[in-house]
Design an enzyme around this catalytic site. Structure first.
Site, PDB file in Angstrom:
ATOM      1  N   GLY A 241       0.859  -1.423  -0.007  1.00 27.77           N
ATOM      2  CA  GLY A 241       0.102  -0.133  -0.026  1.00 27.77           C
ATOM      3  C   GLY A 241       0.844   1.126   0.172  1.00 27.77           C
ATOM      4  O   GLY A 241       0.103   2.461  -0.203  1.00 27.77           O
ATOM      5  N   GLU A 276       3.827  -6.800   1.800  1.00 27.58           N
ATOM      6  CA  GLU A 276       3.377  -7.107   0.282  1.00 27.58           C
ATOM      7  C   GLU A 276       3.321  -5.890  -0.611  1.00 27.58           C
ATOM      8  O   GLU A 276       2.357  -5.386  -0.991  1.00 27.58           O
ATOM      9  CB  GLU A 276       2.026  -7.634   0.515  1.00 27.58           C
ATOM     10  CG  GLU A 276       1.803  -8.814   1.304  1.00 27.58           C
ATOM     11  CD  GLU A 276       0.111  -9.216   1.503  1.00 27.58           C
ATOM     12  OE1 GLU A 276      -0.837  -8.575   1.064  1.00 27.58           O
ATOM     13  OE2 GLU A 276      -0.017 -10.315   2.195  1.00 27.58           O
ATOM     14  N   PRO A 277       4.600  -5.068  -0.680  1.00 24.89           N
ATOM     15  CA  PRO A 277       4.637  -4.069  -1.499  1.00 24.89           C
ATOM     16  C   PRO A 277       4.554  -4.286  -3.172  1.00 24.89           C
ATOM     17  O   PRO A 277       5.101  -5.387  -3.627  1.00 24.89           O
ATOM     18  CB  PRO A 277       5.904  -3.576  -0.907  1.00 24.89           C
ATOM     19  CG  PRO A 277       6.605  -4.546  -0.703  1.00 24.89           C
ATOM     20  CD  PRO A 277       5.819  -5.679  -0.195  1.00 24.89           C
ATOM     21  N   ARG A 315      -5.145   3.679 -15.826  1.00 29.01           N
ATOM     22  CA  ARG A 315      -5.324   4.476 -14.550  1.00 29.01           C
ATOM     23  C   ARG A 315      -5.825   5.864 -14.338  1.00 29.01           C
ATOM     24  O   ARG A 315      -6.824   6.051 -13.911  1.00 29.01           O
ATOM     25  CB  ARG A 315      -4.060   4.529 -13.691  1.00 29.01           C
ATOM     26  CG  ARG A 315      -3.332   3.115 -13.495  1.00 29.01           C
ATOM     27  CD  ARG A 315      -2.222   3.357 -12.560  1.00 29.01           C
ATOM     28  NE  ARG A 315      -2.512   3.490 -11.162  1.00 29.01           N
ATOM     29  CZ  ARG A 315      -2.411   4.554 -10.527  1.00 29.01           C
ATOM     30  NH1 ARG A 315      -2.031   5.537 -11.187  1.00 29.01           N
ATOM     31  NH2 ARG A 315      -3.091   4.815  -9.421  1.00 29.01           N
ATOM     32  N   TYR A 319      -9.360   5.563 -12.259  1.00 27.86           N
ATOM     33  CA  TYR A 319      -9.037   6.329 -10.953  1.00 27.86           C
ATOM     34  C   TYR A 319      -8.915   7.957 -11.162  1.00 27.86           C
ATOM     35  O   TYR A 319      -8.554   8.626 -10.306  1.00 27.86           O
ATOM     36  CB  TYR A 319      -7.913   5.812 -10.418  1.00 27.86           C
ATOM     37  CG  TYR A 319      -8.006   4.408 -10.277  1.00 27.86           C
ATOM     38  CD1 TYR A 319      -8.817   3.556  -9.525  1.00 27.86           C
ATOM     39  CD2 TYR A 319      -6.724   3.662 -10.964  1.00 27.86           C
ATOM     40  CE1 TYR A 319      -8.387   1.881  -9.836  1.00 27.86           C
ATOM     41  CE2 TYR A 319      -6.709   2.410 -10.979  1.00 27.86           C
ATOM     42  CZ  TYR A 319      -7.390   1.514 -10.260  1.00 27.86           C
ATOM     43  OH  TYR A 319      -7.317   0.117 -10.427  1.00 27.86           O
ATOM     44  N   CYS A 346     -12.036   4.129 -28.875  1.00 27.16           N
ATOM     45  CA  CYS A 346     -13.198   4.842 -29.173  1.00 27.16           C
ATOM     46  C   CYS A 346     -14.177   4.819 -27.882  1.00 27.16           C
ATOM     47  O   CYS A 346     -14.949   4.270 -27.694  1.00 27.16           O
ATOM     48  CB  CYS A 346     -13.968   3.995 -30.193  1.00 27.16           C
ATOM     49  SG  CYS A 346     -13.001   4.108 -31.757  1.00 27.16           S
ATOM     50  N   GLU A 347     -13.597   5.693 -26.923  1.00 24.06           N
ATOM     51  CA  GLU A 347     -14.179   6.100 -25.708  1.00 24.06           C
ATOM     52  C   GLU A 347     -13.825   7.422 -25.179  1.00 24.06           C
ATOM     53  O   GLU A 347     -12.614   7.573 -25.283  1.00 24.06           O
ATOM     54  CB  GLU A 347     -13.547   5.044 -24.540  1.00 24.06           C
ATOM     55  CG  GLU A 347     -13.945   3.538 -24.747  1.00 24.06           C
ATOM     56  CD  GLU A 347     -15.034   2.997 -23.996  1.00 24.06           C
ATOM     57  OE1 GLU A 347     -15.576   3.743 -23.186  1.00 24.06           O
ATOM     58  OE2 GLU A 347     -15.370   1.833 -24.218  1.00 24.06           O
TER      59      GLU A 347
HETATM   60  N1  LLP Z   1      -1.439  -7.015  -0.764  1.00 27.48           N
HETATM   61  C1  LLP Z   1      -2.906  -6.937  -0.958  1.00 27.48           C
HETATM   62  C2  LLP Z   1      -3.743  -7.853  -0.289  1.00 27.48           C
HETATM   63  C3  LLP Z   1      -3.514  -6.159  -2.103  1.00 27.48           C
HETATM   64  O1  LLP Z   1      -4.673  -6.241  -2.473  1.00 27.48           O
HETATM   65  C4  LLP Z   1      -2.549  -5.338  -2.636  1.00 27.48           C
HETATM   66  C5  LLP Z   1      -3.003  -4.291  -3.766  1.00 27.48           C
HETATM   67  C6  LLP Z   1      -1.308  -5.293  -2.706  1.00 27.48           C
HETATM   68  C7  LLP Z   1      -0.677  -5.890  -1.545  1.00 27.48           C
HETATM   69  C8  LLP Z   1      -0.257  -4.277  -3.051  1.00 27.48           C
HETATM   70  O2  LLP Z   1      -0.574  -2.984  -2.835  1.00 27.48           O
HETATM   71  P1  LLP Z   1       0.394  -1.811  -3.302  1.00 27.48           P
HETATM   72  O3  LLP Z   1       1.897  -2.067  -2.505  1.00 27.48           O
HETATM   73  O4  LLP Z   1       0.756  -1.900  -4.818  1.00 27.48           O
HETATM   74  O5  LLP Z   1      -0.152  -0.602  -3.217  1.00 27.48           O
HETATM   75  N2  LLP Z   1      -4.874  -1.121  -9.628  1.00 27.48           N
HETATM   76  C9  LLP Z   1      -4.876   0.015  -8.695  1.00 27.48           C
HETATM   77  C10 LLP Z   1      -4.198  -0.511  -7.404  1.00 27.48           C
HETATM   78  C11 LLP Z   1      -4.823  -1.694  -7.038  1.00 27.48           C
HETATM   79  C12 LLP Z   1      -4.295  -2.484  -5.712  1.00 27.48           C
HETATM   80  C13 LLP Z   1      -4.966  -3.810  -5.319  1.00 27.48           C
HETATM   81  N3  LLP Z   1      -4.367  -4.146  -4.171  1.00 27.48           N
HETATM   82  C14 LLP Z   1      -4.150   1.373  -9.337  1.00 27.48           C
HETATM   83  O6  LLP Z   1      -3.667   1.267 -10.424  1.00 27.48           O
HETATM   84  O7  LLP Z   1      -3.737   2.070  -8.427  1.00 27.48           O
END
Ligand code: LLP
Length: 415
Positions: A241, A276-277, A315, A319, A346-347
């Site tokens: 996250g 879990e990065p 993205r 978002y 085409c959007e």
């Molecule tokens: N662990 C779990 C359980 C998750 O659901 C996620 C991301 C991560 C780790 C990794 O998170 P990070 O470190 O990448 O923030 N598609 C979206 C992001 C979706 C994230 C989903 N889960 C975007 O482009 O912003």
């Protein structure tokens, strides 16, 4: 632009020691380019934060699942956070250690659970009582004992985009932290489960780290309670996250400092920490290189039509995300203008930037869409029957194509 491994030299944008224009010329556009040094540097920043504390850095494969990137991270000692059988397949193919794989996600199928247990993964982050029972029964059939953590929902607002906020009561993820003790109690009755962990993940692109610390506090309280009740908790998975800077000047949390803060916070409890990065390891390491096709003026607006689209980087459309866009040839004193940068799809939702101030560009000019290494290619599609782009990995003065551009034949394979 906030990318350490990207810089201008003599008006030319480089990734490490390679001019991006050279890659564009040979690999074509659109294409994703990633810096190996940046990926490893970011992974090592996590390592540095942990120091001697027992830990596992499980890279979230969903952010960028290219085999070469997984291989690179496996070589650096990473574990992996997966959310599907397909991601497990990729990790194994890349030579990742199954013993360092954690399986997250709210909807694991029986087939995926079976595959993961048979592959000898480290653990499941279990998200519901039904899933717990299914894991136990499949483990029993395979004659294995399987490590599980429950993903608890601490009801904390990560203060990020609602689509990527996961730690609130109203979200589909995890189990309510108040219900956790009962569920852990039930889990102890299942003979094929080793109930040794607690996990949580409150969202993605988190720029203020206080919510992460607050979540850790709530989960630590749970850990103490569970241990007192005889549940042998040994590890704590704090999820991913950590946010990155998508815009020049936008501050982002420092990886090492943030990890140190978590480590200090959880110290002295005899817990192994997992994280879990995803984004913070690969996001700033990548750019999407695209070519200007046309300039177009309507009565109301100015448009720059480029050859990349929502199919490569969804993205902005999904978002309303901001990605800086810079020219591969530095602007000099060309002057600026304001335009929407749009793709061929085409959007009306197909845009890479709205009302963006850009240096003057002409058809044929090359642009880099910055911070596109995470959730770029991984969320790409073939919509409008567009072949997926090439991916390139730069290492110093060398670069290699780590995924070839799809062909028209690739588009119809399987039909
Ligand atoms: N662990 C779990 C359980 C998750 O659901 C996620 C991301 C991560 C780790 C990794 O998170 P990070 O470190 O990448 O923030 N598609 C979206 C992001 C979706 C994230 C989903 N889960 C975007 O482009 O912003």
């Amino acid at each position: 632009m906030n990318l350490n491994s990207y810089h201008y030299s003599e008006n030319t944008l480089y990734c490490e020691q390679v001019a991006l224009a050279d890659i564009a010329r040979r690999a074509g556009t659109p294409c994703f380019v990633y810096s190996q040094a940046e990926i490893l540097g970011r992974f090592n920043a996590y390592k540095a934060g942990f120091g001697d504390t027992p830990h596992e850095i499980c890279y979230a494969v969903k952010a960028n699942s290219n085999l070469s990137i997984l291989r690179l991270l496996a070589g650096a000692g990473a574990g992996f956070d997966i959310v599907s059988g397909g991601e497990l397949f990729r990790v194994l193919k890349a030579g990742g250690d199954p013993g360092k794989v954690v399986f997250s996600g709210v909807g694991k199928t029986a087939q995926e659970i079976d595959y993961a247990i048979a592959s000898g993964i480290h653990s499941f982050n279990c998200e519901s009582p039904d899933e717990m029972r299914l894991i136990d029964s499949i483990a029993a059939r395979l004659g294995k004992k399987v490590r599980v953590a429950f993903r608890v929902n601490p009801d904390i607002d990560a203060r990020t985009h609602p689509y990527i906020s996961t730690g609130l009561k109203k979200n589909k993820f995890g189990i309510a932290i108040r219900q956790a003790p009962r569920l852990y109690g039930e889990a102890l009755e299942h003979k094929n489960l080793l109930v040794e962990g607690v996990s949580c993940h409150i969202g993605s692109q988190i720029l203020e780290t206080d919510p992460l610390v607050e979540a850790a506090d709530r989960v630590l309280e749970l850990v103490e309670g569970l241990r007192a009740a005889g549940v042998p908790i040994q590890y704590l998975d704090l999820g991913g996250g950590l946010g990155v800077s998508y815009q020049a000047g936008e501050p982002a949390p420092d990886i090492t400092d943030t990890v140190r803060r978590m480590v200090e916070h959880t110290a002295g409890r005899n817990l192994t920490l997992h994280i879990e990065p995803g984004r913070s390891i690969v996001g700033p390491a990548g750019v999407l290189v695209t070519r200007v096709l046309y300039r177009k003026h309507t009565e109301q607006k100015e448009f720059v039509v480029v050859d990349a689209a929502m199919t490569e980087l969804i993205r902005p459309a999904l978002y309303n995300a901001h990605h800086d866009i810079v020219p591969l040839r530095a602007a000099g004193n060309r002057g600026t203008f304001v335009a929407d940068v749009v793709g061929p799809v085409c959007e009306t939702g197909d845009f890479l930037a709205h009302d963006r101030k850009l240096p003057q560009v002409m058809p044929g000019d090359l642009l880099a869409v910055c911070t596109a290494g995470a959730y770029g290619f991984a969320q790409s599609s073939n919509y409008n029957s567009r072949p997926r782009p090439a991916e390139v990995l730069v290492d110093g003065a060398q670069w290699t194509t780590i995924r070839t551009r799809e062909t028209y034949d690739d588009l119809v394979r399987g039909e």
